[in-house]
Motif scaffolding. Structure first.
Motif, short mmCIF file in Angstrom:
data_model
loop_
_atom_site.label_atom_id
_atom_site.label_comp_id
_atom_site.label_asym_id
_atom_site.label_seq_id
_atom_site.Cartn_x
_atom_site.Cartn_y
_atom_site.Cartn_z
N LEU A 161 87.46 49.49 48.86
CA LEU A 161 88.52 49.20 47.88
C LEU A 161 89.40 48.07 48.42
O LEU A 161 89.84 48.11 49.56
CB LEU A 161 89.36 50.45 47.63
N ARG A 167 87.10 41.86 49.16
CA ARG A 167 86.56 40.86 48.25
C ARG A 167 85.42 40.12 48.92
O ARG A 167 85.39 40.01 50.14
CB ARG A 167 87.64 39.84 47.88
N GLU A 198 86.43 41.42 43.82
CA GLU A 198 86.19 42.78 44.32
C GLU A 198 84.94 43.32 43.64
O GLU A 198 84.47 42.74 42.65
CB GLU A 198 87.35 43.70 43.95
N ARG A 252 84.83 45.70 41.69
CA ARG A 252 85.12 46.13 40.32
C ARG A 252 85.61 44.99 39.43
O ARG A 252 85.90 45.22 38.26
CB ARG A 252 86.17 47.22 40.35
N THR A 253 85.72 43.80 39.98
CA THR A 253 86.26 42.69 39.18
C THR A 253 85.33 42.37 38.01
O THR A 253 84.13 42.16 38.20
CB THR A 253 86.44 41.43 40.05
N LEU A 254 85.91 42.34 36.82
CA LEU A 254 85.11 42.00 35.64
C LEU A 254 84.81 40.51 35.64
O LEU A 254 85.63 39.70 36.09
CB LEU A 254 85.87 42.37 34.37
N ASP A 300 87.57 38.54 33.99
CA ASP A 300 88.72 38.27 34.86
C ASP A 300 88.39 37.21 35.91
O ASP A 300 89.23 36.38 36.26
CB ASP A 300 89.20 39.55 35.55
N HIS A 304 90.78 34.19 35.78
CA HIS A 304 91.86 34.15 36.77
C HIS A 304 91.43 33.65 38.13
O HIS A 304 92.27 33.28 38.95
CB HIS A 304 92.52 35.53 36.85
N TYR A 332 94.71 45.32 38.44
CA TYR A 332 93.84 46.40 38.90
C TYR A 332 94.63 47.38 39.76
O TYR A 332 94.54 48.60 39.62
CB TYR A 332 92.65 45.83 39.69
#
Lengths: 162, 804
Positions: free
Chosen positions: A6, A9, A26, A28-30, A33, A37, B117
């Motif tokens: 968690l 990156r 990360e 979980r980064t979409l 995004d 970003h 997040y």
């Protein structure tokens, strides 16, 4: 397999609109995004974040993808086309002109995703019927236009005449 | 007056907004990063419809890496005043709940973190101890003595009740030969713009002041409300619109409590904060059109003339009356005769709080609910009196000679010819043939029906109509209220290029293009040479209470303000050019980017040089001319006066007309409604840009069609919210929508120099009634409610009740 904790990156490298790009994500980064970003490609819009509205649609390795339902990790090494990459090739200028003339957009928030779907669609179905165009558009929600202008514009460009 | 060589108004000028939108260059709120150091907000929301907050433990959230801080409603709201509305009952509406939650999705705590997040992780770590209470989900049941109370200090869930009487309604009903009575429930809907709410708030100290970038759409009457809540002077709250807004339809009015919330939180955490609403937040907790439990009585004489109306309006307002509510139930009141001659009208308005998200602006704003009653009643009357539904309307329409018309509720209808609109609808549907097909289908036992709806479209609101919620005595005490002020500026810079500012904060309506058309005609320029800024910055652009993007105010009022400033700039240019060319200003014409002597185009000078003279050589100007070229108009149409002692008010400045005619066939086996025919005829006054007008009509229809057929923000009996995704809240897609034939005709409005009327709500107001009428005709029953889902229609088509 690589494991990321968690908050950890890793660098994601991909080709976006023909240009080599990279940035950090990360696990979980979409993808939406990441594009917006991390790569500052703000033309891709996020409308629902649950894969229904289609606003965030991009072309990922020749397939359409909801970037809100795709992880940035999945795009490592991929080729991506976003709205910023639609330029002067193919029928793209004609499509933009027809969209404008037929009132196929108002607020324009859904339009980026629609245009990418149309590009992909016409590559695979160059002479669609109005019914096929409407079926394709069913993957996109637009609350402004009632879709009629989009259908007309796409049909006109597919027929190759204004 | 300037005679332009080319008249840009009325032409199908493709929008100047489009290219940036189609190349990824248009910037929306989530694309902006206007100041350094922005942190990201997630909001913890109530999972309960109604509950006491016993305690909130923020510590687990605060301990997480990357979290700037967490704050509860109790802590943050202590420094604020409640958000006021025209309903004075003590509801104490705050942007975040302090000790009690009253709807699913109500904010209870807020986290700021390095990214969204992490902020989302942190709100999940917050522990809240709730004591659940009974929920109120029905506005009728909510008025009963045993109902749970939302606001103890009010002592009742009925938070507002007023009755009104225009003309002699009692006598009209006494003399009536036929009385139609209908009662129905209207569902809760949302226009769901594709871009959700978004804002960036920055607090700065010494002196304390706030700057907020957002996609707030106005009305800016809410700015003084925010100021009062934050307890600061008005010029310490600077609101800046994002350059583009991804749709609104009224919904983005409901953003303002979040702007107060983010402002307070930015101060609390000492850093700028950004919040972008997600879709679940939007569907569950942004805003919605009112669900209602309404009734209507309509009195008719033997000839089918509508002689009296009684409206019993019961509005499910949600948990709080959030300003500008209760405007939605008062918007149509001054025009409650619709398009008809009826003069005797009684109205009762009740507002009931329930455990749902507060209602607010939404396309049509009170119009769909109003016309559902009136136009259903006309349809039922036609059947009872054995009159054709077109004929009963024709008999009752205001005649073309009636305008300007002083309506019973005080609205002044500017211009119209309603019979002509009906004729056009009948022609476009080939009405006799359609009636014959209906007869043939019915003879075969098929479920085929025709539905009609007609109505006026109020545009350019009087900011005072909402004060009908107060008694005349209360209004007198509160001080005068009237008007609908529009602001626009036109300037020419030293290099001779023109910039127009409007206060209209559009969300896709193409105001920049039309503003350029207006100014181009008056200055003899090409529209694309004119730069139009539609984003408001309250610190640097002209604005007032009515500024913003709602109630179709652009083509009703705003264009007049643009024209006025452009004319004054044009006059000045002609004066300067006259000096240069040694002729009188009256003999100068502005055309083709030049100022030339009338009738002698070769004797001219480039407009840029004329404009430059006012900047570079002010000493050379005629003595009575001020230097520079910058003009601001603030105008409020004279018709928009204060409400009188009889509660009559000129509620809007222009009244367009529309008439929708549809035929449907219902499949008895599936309940599926097939739209056989749909025609929509509009009088929007002078059409300023046909591409934009058609787009608004088609978009308005899509909203009306969705509302008629499937849209429903549903709650269960315990107040749980059931429509939290686009898989649950169904919006029309391209294959869902039928073909719509559009008819246009024009009666020019005298209310602005261009003759245009406001437009944009359109069929969002009438399609629900028209489709319901057609379904009623097909099924030959009166008890039609929305949405007309497969299940509901199938049950009705097969004479089955709920649950059978």
């Amino acid at each position: 397999m690589m494991r990321l904790g968690l908050g950890e990156r890793r660098r994601i490298s991909c080709t976006v609109n023909g240009v080599a790009r990279s940035g950090f994500a990360e696990g979980r980064t979409l993808l939406s995004d990441f594009l917006r970003h991390e790569l500052n490609l703000y033309g891709t819009h996020v409308g629902c974040e649950h894969g229904v509205c289609g606003a965030c649609t991009v072309i990922l390795d020749s397939r359409l993808a909801r970037s809100c339902g795709t992880l940035a990790m999945q795009a490592d090494g991929a080729e991506i086309t976003t709205i910023e990459g639609l330029g002067d090739s193919d029928r793209e200028p004609a499509l933009r002109e027809a969209f404008s003339r037929h009132g196929a957009l108002q607020c324009g928030f859904c339009t980026a995703g629609v245009l990418l779907s149309v590009k992909h669609f016409l590559q695979h179905n160059p002479k669609p019927s109005d019914g096929e165009i409407r079926d394709m558009l069913s993957g996109h929600l637009c609350r402004c236009t009632g879709y009629e202008g989009m259908v007309r514009a796409i049909a006109e460009v597919a027929e190759g005449q204004p | 007056m300037v005679e332009s060589v080319k008249n840009w108004l009325g032409q199908a000028v493709p929008r100047f907004e489009d290219e940036a939108l189609m190349t990824g260059n248009a910037r929306f709120i989530d694309d902006l990063s206007p100041v350094p150091g922005i942190r990201h907000v997630a909001i913890l929301r109530s999972p309960y419809a109604h509950a006491e907050i016993r305690s909130i433990d923020l510590a687990p959230a605060r301990e997480l890496a990357g979290v700037i801080g967490a704050v509860s409603g109790q802590e943050l709201m202590a420094g604020l005043e409640p958000l006021a509305s025209a309903v004075r009952a003590p509801m104490n509406y705050f942007p975040m709940a302090a000790d009690k939650v009253r709807y699913v999705g109500e904010p209870v705590a807020l986290v700021a973190a390095e990214d969204r997040y992490l902020a989302e992780d942190a709100i999940e770590a917050i522990e809240v101890d709730y004591e659940p209470l009974g929920a109120v989900v029905d506005p009728i049941a909510g008025q009963q003595a045993d109902a749970a109370l939302l606001h103890e200090a009010v002592g009742s869930n009925l938070v507002h009740q007023r009755t009104f009487r225009y003309g002699e309604p009692e006598a009209a009903f006494e003399a009536a030969e036929h009385i139609v009575r209908l009662n129905w429930r209207y569902p809760r809907q949302s226009s769901t713009p594709m871009e959700t709410y978004g804002a960036i708030a920055q607090f700065e100290a010494a002196p304390d002041r706030y700057t907020i970038w957002s996609n707030f759409q106005g009305p800016f009457i809410l700015q003084p409300l925010m100021v009062r809540a934050l307890k600061i002077p008005g010029n310490h709250l600077r609101l800046i619109s994002a350059p583009h807004s991804g749709g609104s339809f009224g919904i983005k009015q409901g953003l303002y409590p979040y702007l107060v919330l983010l402002a307070a939180a930015s101060r609390h955490f000492g850093c700028p904060l950004k919040w972008i609403e997600d879709r679940l937040e939007h569907l569950s907790a942004s805003s919605a059109a009112a669900a209602r439990a309404d009734g209507i009585e309509a009195a008719f004489d033997g000839n089918g003339m509508l002689t009296g109306l009684r409206f019993a309006n019961c509005v499910d307002v949600g948990a709080y009356v959030r300003a500008p509510e209760p405007a939605s139930v008062y918007r149509m009141q001054a025009a409650s005769n619709g398009s008809y001659q009826v003069r005797h009208i009684a109205i009762e308005n009740r507002l009931v709080v329930t455990n749902k998200t507060p209602i607010g602006l939404n396309r049509g704003y009170g119009g769909p609910q109003f016309y559902f009653g009136l136009e259903r009643a006309m349809e039922v009357a036609a059947r009872r009196l054995d009159l054709d539904p077109a004929e009963i309307r024709r008999r009752n329409f205001l005649p073309a000679s009636a305008f300007p018309y002083d309506a019973p509720g005080g609205a002044v209808y500017d211009a119209g010819d309603y019979g002509k609109g009906l004729d056009m609808a009948l022609e476009l549907t080939d009405y006799p043939e359609l009636r014959a097909r209906r007869a043939a289908a019915k003879a075969e036992g098929r479920l085929f029906g025709i539905g009609l709806a007609a109505g006026v479209e109020p545009s350019g609101s009087n900011m005072a109509y909402v004060t009908l919620a107060l008694t005349p005595e209360e209004r007198a005490k509160a001080g005068g209220r009237s008007g609908g002020l529009a602001a626009a500026s036109v300037s020419i810079d030293p290099s001779g290029s023109v910039t127009v500012h409007t206060d209209s904060t559009p969300a896709g309506q193409g105001h920049a293009t039309v503003a350029a058309q207006v100014a181009a005609d008056r200055l003899g320029l090409e529209p694309r040479d004119i730069q139009v800024i539609t984003a408001i910055d309250t610190q640097s652009t002209a604005w007032s209470l009515a500024s913003g993007n709602y109630s179709n105010r652009f083509a009703a009022i705003e264009v007049g303000a643009i024209a006025e400033s452009a004319d004054r700039i044009g006059h000045k240019l002609r004066r300067i050019a006259g000096e240069m060319l040694e002729v009188a200003a009256e003999d100068i014409e502005l055309a083709g980017g030049r100022a030339h002597v009338t009738g002698a185009p070769e004797q001219g000078i480039a407009l840029a040089r004329v404009a430059a003279a006012s900047h570079w050589h002010p000493a050379g100007l005629p003595d009575d001319l001020e230097p520079g070229l910058d003009d601001t108009t603030m105008l409020s149409p004279a018709v928009l006066g204060a409400p009188d002692e009889g509660d009559r008010v000129a509620s809007a400045v222009t009244f367009g007309f529309l008439c929708d005619l549809t035929a449907v066939e219902i499949d008895r086996d599936t309940g599926r409604i097939r739209i056989d025919t749909y025609v929509s005829v509009h009088d929007v006054g002078r059409v300023l840009n046909p591409i934009i007008v058609e787009g608004q009509i088609r978009g308005g229809f899509a909203h009306g069609f969705g509302a008629a057929m499937f849209e429903d923000l549903a709650y269960d009996e315990a107040g749980n919210f059931l429509s939290g995704s686009f898989a649950d809240y169904l919006c029309p897609t391209a294959p869902d929508l039928p073909e719509v034939k559009i008819g246009h005709y024009e009666t020019a409005s005298p209310q602005n120099p261009l003759g245009s009327k406001g437009m944009g709500d359109g069929s969002s107001m009438l399609a629900p009634a028209a489709i319901a009428n057609a379904v009623a005709d097909a099924l030959e029953r009166d008890d039609i409610e929305l949405p007309l889902t497969l299940d509901r229609v199938w049950r009705m088509a097969n004479e089955l009740g709920e649950g059978e």
